[in-house]
Design an enzyme around this catalytic site. Structure first.
Site, PDB file in Angstrom:
ATOM      1  N   HIS A  21       0.854  -1.195   0.000  1.00 58.56           N
ATOM      2  CA  HIS A  21       0.000   0.000   0.000  1.00 58.56           C
ATOM      3  C   HIS A  21       0.889   1.244   0.000  1.00 58.56           C
ATOM      4  CE1 HIS A  21       0.886   0.493   4.237  1.00 58.56           C
ATOM      5  NE2 HIS A  21       0.280  -0.633   4.569  1.00 58.56           N
ATOM      6  N   HIS A  24       3.905   1.547   2.454  1.00 58.05           N
ATOM      7  CA  HIS A  24       5.155   0.870   2.059  1.00 58.05           C
ATOM      8  C   HIS A  24       5.853   1.688   0.970  1.00 58.05           C
ATOM      9  CE1 HIS A  24       2.399  -2.660   3.115  1.00 58.05           C
ATOM     10  NE2 HIS A  24       3.278  -2.613   4.085  1.00 58.05           N
ATOM     11  N   CYS A 130       1.980 -10.667  19.490  1.00 58.10           N
ATOM     12  CA  CYS A 130       1.131 -10.119  18.419  1.00 58.10           C
ATOM     13  C   CYS A 130       1.663 -10.652  17.091  1.00 58.10           C
ATOM     14  CB  CYS A 130       1.172  -8.591  18.416  1.00 58.10           C
ATOM     15  SG  CYS A 130       0.378  -7.912  16.927  1.00 58.10           S
ATOM     16  N   CYS A 133       2.594  -7.826  14.557  1.00 58.83           N
ATOM     17  CA  CYS A 133       3.936  -7.235  14.756  1.00 58.83           C
ATOM     18  C   CYS A 133       5.000  -8.316  14.744  1.00 58.83           C
ATOM     19  CB  CYS A 133       4.047  -6.546  16.112  1.00 58.83           C
ATOM     20  SG  CYS A 133       2.993  -5.139  16.355  1.00 58.83           S
ATOM     21  N   CYS A 155      -3.266  -5.625  20.791  1.00 57.59           N
ATOM     22  CA  CYS A 155      -2.047  -4.869  20.437  1.00 57.59           C
ATOM     23  C   CYS A 155      -2.430  -3.412  20.154  1.00 57.59           C
ATOM     24  CB  CYS A 155      -1.413  -5.493  19.193  1.00 57.59           C
ATOM     25  SG  CYS A 155      -0.181  -4.434  18.400  1.00 57.59           S
ATOM     26  N   HIS A 158      -2.138  -2.896  16.194  1.00 57.41           N
ATOM     27  CA  HIS A 158      -3.034  -3.617  15.288  1.00 57.41           C
ATOM     28  C   HIS A 158      -4.487  -3.723  15.790  1.00 57.41           C
ATOM     29  CE1 HIS A 158       0.896  -4.905  13.692  1.00 57.41           C
ATOM     30  NE2 HIS A 158       0.256  -4.964  12.546  1.00 57.41           N
ATOM     31  N   LYS A 305      -2.875   4.913  11.673  1.00 54.15           N
ATOM     32  CA  LYS A 305      -1.858   4.401  10.746  1.00 54.15           C
ATOM     33  C   LYS A 305      -2.573   3.636   9.648  1.00 54.15           C
ATOM     34  CE  LYS A 305       2.138   1.334  10.518  1.00 54.15           C
ATOM     35  NZ  LYS A 305       2.065  -0.107  10.451  1.00 54.15           N
ATOM     36  N   LYS A 308      -3.447  -2.338   5.577  1.00 54.19           N
ATOM     37  CA  LYS A 308      -4.379  -3.248   4.902  1.00 54.19           C
ATOM     38  C   LYS A 308      -5.268  -3.930   5.927  1.00 54.19           C
ATOM     39  CE  LYS A 308      -4.652  -4.771   1.043  1.00 54.19           C
ATOM     40  NZ  LYS A 308      -5.585  -4.372  -0.028  1.00 54.19           N
TER      41      LYS A 308
END
Ligand code: MSP
Length: 525
Positions: A21, A24, A130, A133, A155, A158, A305, A308
């Site tokens: 995405h 990145h 997690c 991560c 987490c 996430h 953040k 996806k």
């Protein structure tokens, strides 16, 4: 071989559990721009990127798609991760995959080496993990779940439930490195940048370090521990080592000597791995620590953040299909201060495209080339007597070039672009003030008209060189339109640290028609 000093720069290696995405893409274009700048400055540059293919995340993604992990990563790398480099116009020198034998063998050699040096022991472990991560989470990053995860520990990054893992593992004696790490941060204040990242790392390490579990025995998708085949090496240890294995650690000492140590650019989410665990691993092996770790901020969508897994991911091609790769690169690198978070919006992208690229830089280029065609039959005129204002423009160009180079040294890419843009703005103002179309009507002003247009053309020559690391496509078109390719050679071979010099464009060369560098776009967003 370039004779400048070594500049080895890396992106993180990305998880190919899913498609790329724009988050990145952001890291990759920033690293590519820094690498292109250094390459053009004559430094012995090497840019590495790649994919991080082991770990539980990959096992689960593959299973969810009815594939084996190897099939899954092969497919994603071939269909998405290699192509995205083309989409974003990345000139990487290497692409490492952690499933390649060149990596796996050397990871085993490295882990064996630190085992032999007494930095690894066997122990028991129980903690919350997690999978997003791929990390046992410290207390400070565990929060209470909400909605479907009410009552569970999740987490903080996430927002997904953590899993309690209890295993016999091998441990790396990270705790032994606290003092040496603090010394490193103290003695080399620019080791971790920006300052906010450095402060976070210093405060984290000052609170004491726990030993790190570096193996897993409940699955086998990974690199086996050399002295105990029932364990695979923890995915982060495996992944961090890519930076060394890709440049010949354990196989090509000459290459390793030439490249190492590296500059690592990472998102702030993975700062501790790079600024704490990685240098400690290198110290344990008796190797030099990285030259620098730079943590940039997050691209936010709706204040969070972008990712996806949270369904906020936007594919890079959604932007490049409409605006092109140059605009993608320019937008993210100029609109967000490198090191800070930034929000992406289509409106902001569109507005900057129109104002800065189409009307600012693009229009300056088109009208300068068109006026040389119209008033001088397409031949770059010589300059005559300079006025105060002409000399001022020459100084603006020299200052912008020097300022941009200094900003790149600080990784302040947005400042470098802002410095370069002072030339775009100054030249646009200069054309308005000098009214070449009026000078053209008066034969006695022929020499003045030549000076004005030469000033603009040589300014564009400097802009093409200075902006080529950011916008390789448009600057190449401009370079050809200015006739510079014939008289001065390839754009990417022009020494960037000399771009601010005056008068390098040769009068007498022919310009070639220039289609708009940044054509109008119709957006539905
Ligand atoms: N595989 C690990 C890194 C191992 S490096 C030895 C990993 N991969 S990742 O694919 O999840 O993310 C890698 C990087 O992508 C982040 O560090 C960051 O540079 C970038 N980004 C991912 N999402 C991002 C945003 N929303 N915003 C900015 N960068 C982001 O972590």
């Amino acid at each position: 071989m370039p004779n400048g000093e070594s500049f080895y720069i890396t992106t993180p290696i990305y998880y190919p559990s899913d498609v790329p995405h724009i988050g990145h893409g952001y890291t990759t274009v920033a690293v590519d721009t820094l690498a292109r700048w250094h390459r053009q400055a004559g430094d012995d540059t090497w840019m590495l990127t790649g994919t991080d293919e082991h770990g539980q995340k990959m096992i689960r993604a593959a299973a969810a798609n009815g594939a084996t992990p190897q099939e899954w990563v092969d497919r994603l790398v071939a269909d998405s991760w290699h192509p995205v480099l083309k989409t974003l116009n990345i000139a990487n020198d290497d692409f490492i995959r952690t499933t390649q034998p060149r990596h796996e063998e050397r990871v085993r050699a490295f882990v064996q080496a630190i085992y032999d040096r007494g930095y690894i022991y066997a122990g028991e472990y129980e903690a919350l993990y997690c999978v997003g991560c791929e990390e046992f989470k410290p207390e400070s990053e565990i929060v209470d779940g909400t909605g479907p995860f009410e009552g569970l520990k999740v987490c903080a990054i996430h927002s997904k439930p953590l899993e309690l893992l209890q295993e016999k593992n091998y441990f790396f004696k990270l705790s032994e490195f606290q003092d040496r790490l603090l010394e490193l941060y103290r003695d080399r204040p620019d080791f971790v940048q920006p300052e906010s990242a450095r402060n976070e790392v210093v405060s984290f390490v000052s609170q004491g370090l726990k030993d790190l579990s570096i193996s897993r025995s409940t699955f086998d998708w990974g690199i086996t521990v050399p002295w105990d085949e029932s364990h695979v090496i923890y995915v982060w240890i495996d992944a961090l080592l890519n930076y060394a294995t890709a440049v010949g650690y354990g196989s090509d000492p000459e290459q390793f000597e030439r490249r190492w140590p590296a500059v690592h650019v990472v998102g702030k989410d993975i700062l501790r791995f790079h600024a704490v665990i990685w240098p400690a691993m290198l110290m344990a092996a008796g190797l030099e620590v990285p030259r620098r770790v730079f943590a940039h901020g997050w691209l936010l969508v709706g204040g969070e953040k972008m990712s996806k897994s949270k369904l906020t991911g936007i594919a890079p091609s959604e932007i490049t299909d409409v605006f092109g790769s140059d605009a993608y690169r320019f937008y993210f690198l100029s609109a967000i201060a490198f090191g800070q978070d930034g929000s992406f919006s289509w409106e902001d992208l569109s507005a900057r495209y129109q104002a800065e690229l189409a009307n600012g830089f693009g229009n300056l280029a088109s009208r300068t080339v068109a006026m040389i065609e119209r008033y001088f039959e397409g031949i770059v005129p010589p300059a005559g007597q300079f006025t105060e204002r002409d000399l001022e423009i020459q100084k603006i160009i020299a200052d912008a070039a020097a300022g941009a180079d200094a900003a790149i040294e600080r990784f302040a890419i947005q400042d470098a672009i802002a410095q370069i843009w002072t030339v775009v703005d100054a030249l646009n103002g200069y054309i308005t003030e000098n009214e070449p179309w009026a000078l053209a009507k008066d034969d006695s002003q022929r020499e003045r008209l030549g000076t004005v247009l030469y000033t603009c053309a040589d300014g564009l020559r400097a802009l093409a060189v200075l902006l080529s690391p950011v916008m390789p496509v448009a600057t190449e078109k401009l370079w050809i339109a200015l006739g510079a390719a014939e008289s001065l050679g390839r754009l990417q071979q022009q020494p960037i640290r000399e771009a601010g010099g005056w008068g390098l464009l040769r009068p007498g060369t022919s310009v070639n028609g220039l289609a708009p560098l940044f054509p109008r776009v119709e957006t539905t967003n």
